[in-house]
Write a protein that holds these residues in place. Structure first.
Motif, mmCIF file in Angstrom:
data_model
loop_
_atom_site.group_PDB
_atom_site.id
_atom_site.type_symbol
_atom_site.label_atom_id
_atom_site.label_comp_id
_atom_site.label_asym_id
_atom_site.label_seq_id
_atom_site.Cartn_x
_atom_site.Cartn_y
_atom_site.Cartn_z
ATOM 1 N N ALA A 97 0.492 4.938 -9.435
ATOM 2 C CA ALA A 97 -0.072 4.108 -8.369
ATOM 3 C C ALA A 97 -1.093 4.892 -7.540
ATOM 4 C CB ALA A 97 1.046 3.575 -7.469
ATOM 5 N N LEU A 98 -0.939 6.206 -7.468
ATOM 6 C CA LEU A 98 -1.890 7.073 -6.759
ATOM 7 C C LEU A 98 -3.092 7.448 -7.630
ATOM 8 C CD1 LEU A 98 0.535 9.600 -5.003
ATOM 9 C CD2 LEU A 98 -0.831 7.820 -3.907
ATOM 10 N N GLY A 99 -3.045 7.058 -8.909
ATOM 11 C CA GLY A 99 -4.121 7.422 -9.827
ATOM 12 C C GLY A 99 -3.918 8.786 -10.466
ATOM 13 N N VAL A 100 -2.702 9.313 -10.381
ATOM 14 C CA VAL A 100 -2.375 10.620 -10.959
ATOM 15 C C VAL A 100 -1.636 10.392 -12.272
ATOM 16 C CG1 VAL A 100 -1.178 12.817 -10.602
ATOM 17 C CG2 VAL A 100 -2.134 11.583 -8.635
ATOM 18 N N HIS A 101 -2.103 11.034 -13.342
ATOM 19 C CA HIS A 101 -1.485 10.861 -14.659
ATOM 20 C C HIS A 101 -0.438 11.956 -14.867
ATOM 21 C CE1 HIS A 101 -1.442 9.290 -18.769
ATOM 22 N NE2 HIS A 101 -1.106 10.525 -19.084
#
Length: 156
Positions: A97-101
């Motif tokens: 959701a934070l854009g961290v993979h």
């Protein structure tokens, strides 16, 4: 090596990925995400890798208590990738959701080897997840550039 309030504070070239490693000492990925005592942050491009910062956290139990995730998630905001030894479903969803993979790696791999593997992909055939991440990052960069032009009253 700087102290950062969060990963998003890092000043890097657009061509770099911000990659964090859950590690006790910065040498190998040996920590579960939720109970990680430290993260080491690198700016990684196809031909360079620079350690930017590290962040320590207190000793945490693997007890399912979600509150311990909040400071880690807050610090990692702005990262592109985080490598960890293991990670639960809730932490995975919150990172995405934070854009961290998040990437789970087994056997305590060496950070330098993981960096080299990532650079090989950046220089050649990319796995699907990395290609998507780079496309998303490129779109975000374009949107930021257009927003800046709009703010300056750029009219072509």
């Amino acid at each position: 090596m700087d102290t950062l309030g969060c990963v998003a504070d890092a000043q890097i070239d657009d061509a770099c990925l911000l990659v964090a490693f859950a590690s006790m000492d910065g040498d190998m990925v040996d920590q579960h995400f939720g109970s990680a005592q430290a993260f080491y942050l690198y700016a990684i491009s196809s031909d360079a890798a620079n350690l930017l910062a590290s962040q320590s956290f207190g000793v945490e139990k693997k007890d399912g208590n979600e509150d311990k995730l909040k400071p880690k998630l807050a610090w990692l905001a702005g990262a592109d990738i985080v490598y960890c030894g293991s990670i639960g479903g809730s932490a995975t969803r919150q990172l995405l959701a934070l854009g961290v993979h998040p990437l789970k790696v087994k056997g305590g791999p060496d950070v330098k080897e993981l960096i080299e593997e990532l650079q090989l992909q950046l220089n050649g055939d990319k796995e699907a997840w990395l290609e998507k991440l780079l496309q998303r990052k490129s779109r975000a960069s374009d949107e930021d550039r257009f927003a800046a032009m709009d703010d300056e009253g750029w009219d072509g």
